[in-house]
Design an enzyme around this catalytic site. Sequence first.
Site, PDB file in Angstrom:
ATOM      1  N   CYS A  56     -77.288 -27.648  -2.898  1.00 48.46           N
ATOM      2  CA  CYS A  56     -78.560 -28.585  -3.310  1.00 48.46           C
ATOM      3  C   CYS A  56     -77.650 -29.624  -4.053  1.00 48.46           C
ATOM      4  O   CYS A  56     -78.096 -30.703  -4.517  1.00 48.46           O
ATOM      5  CB  CYS A  56     -79.310 -27.320  -3.476  1.00 48.46           C
ATOM      6  SG  CYS A  56     -81.247 -28.348  -4.742  1.00 48.46           S
ATOM      7  N   CYS A  77     -84.159 -20.405  -4.139  1.00 48.79           N
ATOM      8  CA  CYS A  77     -86.129 -20.862  -4.199  1.00 48.79           C
ATOM      9  C   CYS A  77     -86.182 -20.971  -3.244  1.00 48.79           C
ATOM     10  O   CYS A  77     -87.793 -20.793  -2.973  1.00 48.79           O
ATOM     11  CB  CYS A  77     -85.627 -22.487  -4.528  1.00 48.79           C
ATOM     12  SG  CYS A  77     -84.811 -23.371  -3.510  1.00 48.79           S
TER      13      CYS A  77
END
Length: 381
Positions: A120, A217
Site C-alpha cells: 500500500c 484495514c
Amino acid sequence: MPLDTAPRLNSLGFAKPESETRVVVAMSGGVDSSVVAAQLAEEGYNVVGVTLQLYDHGAALAKKGACCAGLDIHDARRVAERMNFPHYVLDYENVFKEAVIDEFADSYLAGATPVPCIRCNERVKFKDLLETARDLDADCMATGHYIQRKMGAHGPELHSAEDANRDQSYFLFSTTPEQLEYLRFPLGHLPSKDATRALAAKYGLSVADKPDSQDICFVPNGNYASVIEKLRPGAAEPGEIVDHEGNVLGQHEGVLHYTVGQRRGLGIGGLETPLYVVKLDVDARRVIVGPKEMLSTAIVPLREINWLGDDAFDAVSDRHVSVKVRSTRAPREAVIRPLSPTTAEVELLTPEEGVSPGQACVFYETGGTRILGGGWIWRGY
C-alpha cells in the site's frame, strides 16, 4: 568577520517562509497523521489534507480500528475544519483493489504470507498519492509514519524512529531515493506515542484518545481466510496434513488457513513432539508439518530489492549488515550477496525460524539507525 548569508531553512527544509511552503498531508483519520497536519498548520505552513477512500464505506463503518474507513474520513475532515485547512477525499477503491488486495489474495493462495501494508505504501500512498501532491503544486508530502528522514553526505537518508516500539521502518523499506527527496516524517523524532497524543490534546483534536488500528484495514478481525474466500470463491479446497516424509496425519479445510511457523489449530494433537507448519504445497493441497528445528533457515533468497545505500547495490560482493525478516523481530547480523541489481542471497549468521515467502527482508546499518533498503523473500531455487 564575514556574515553568514546562508538562507534560513524552515522545519521542512525549504529556504522560504512557512506560509509559502505548501505541504500535502496524507490523513488516515488517526491520531498520528492528524497531529502532523495540525502541527504544520499551527506552524504556518500551507497545509492541504488528503484522505484516500480505499474500500467500500458500507463494510468499513461497522469495523472499528481500521484506517481509511468512513468514520476515519469524518475524523480527518473534523481535524481540517478545526485547524482551518482544506481537506480532500480521493476515491482510490479500484487502485487499491488492483494494487494491493488482489495480490494479497493471490499470494495467500500461492502459499506465501504477504505484507499488504508495504504494498500500500509502495504502490498507492507513495506513488499515486505522491503524484497527486505534485499535481497540487506541493513542495513536499508529509505522513504520520514513525520513521526519520535525515540529510547525509549523499542526500536524504532513511533512519529508524526514535521510539523503537513505534518504528515503522520494516513497512517503508521500498521507499525510493526519489520519493525520499519529497517525503517528510514529522513524528519520527518523538520519544513515544504518549508524546503524540499529548500534542493532539494540545491542539484540541477530537482524535487525541482514538485507539490505534490493529488489523490490516480491509481484513475484519484479522480473519484473512474469510476475506480471501470472498475474493476467490472456491479457494478453500480441503487436503491433507502430512509430515516431512509424506505420512498423512490429518485433513485440512484449505491451505489458505495456514502459515509457515504455525503450531496451534492443526487438529493433529496427541503427538509426543509438537509439530509446526514448515511448508505449504499449494499444487498438491498439502500442509507439511515437522519439528521446530525444520523451521530454521540460514539462506534467504530475495527479489525486487530496493537499495538505499550510497553506492550501486551490486558493486560489492559481500555486504555485512543487519536484517529483519519479520516486523516484530530485532535486526540480526547477516551477509548480503548480490546476484543482480534487484536480486540477492542473504545469509543469516544466526539461523532464524519461520522465514516465509511473501514477507520482507529489510536491511539495516549494523550498530546504527540507517535503513539500507530491503527485498521480498521468495522460494528461490
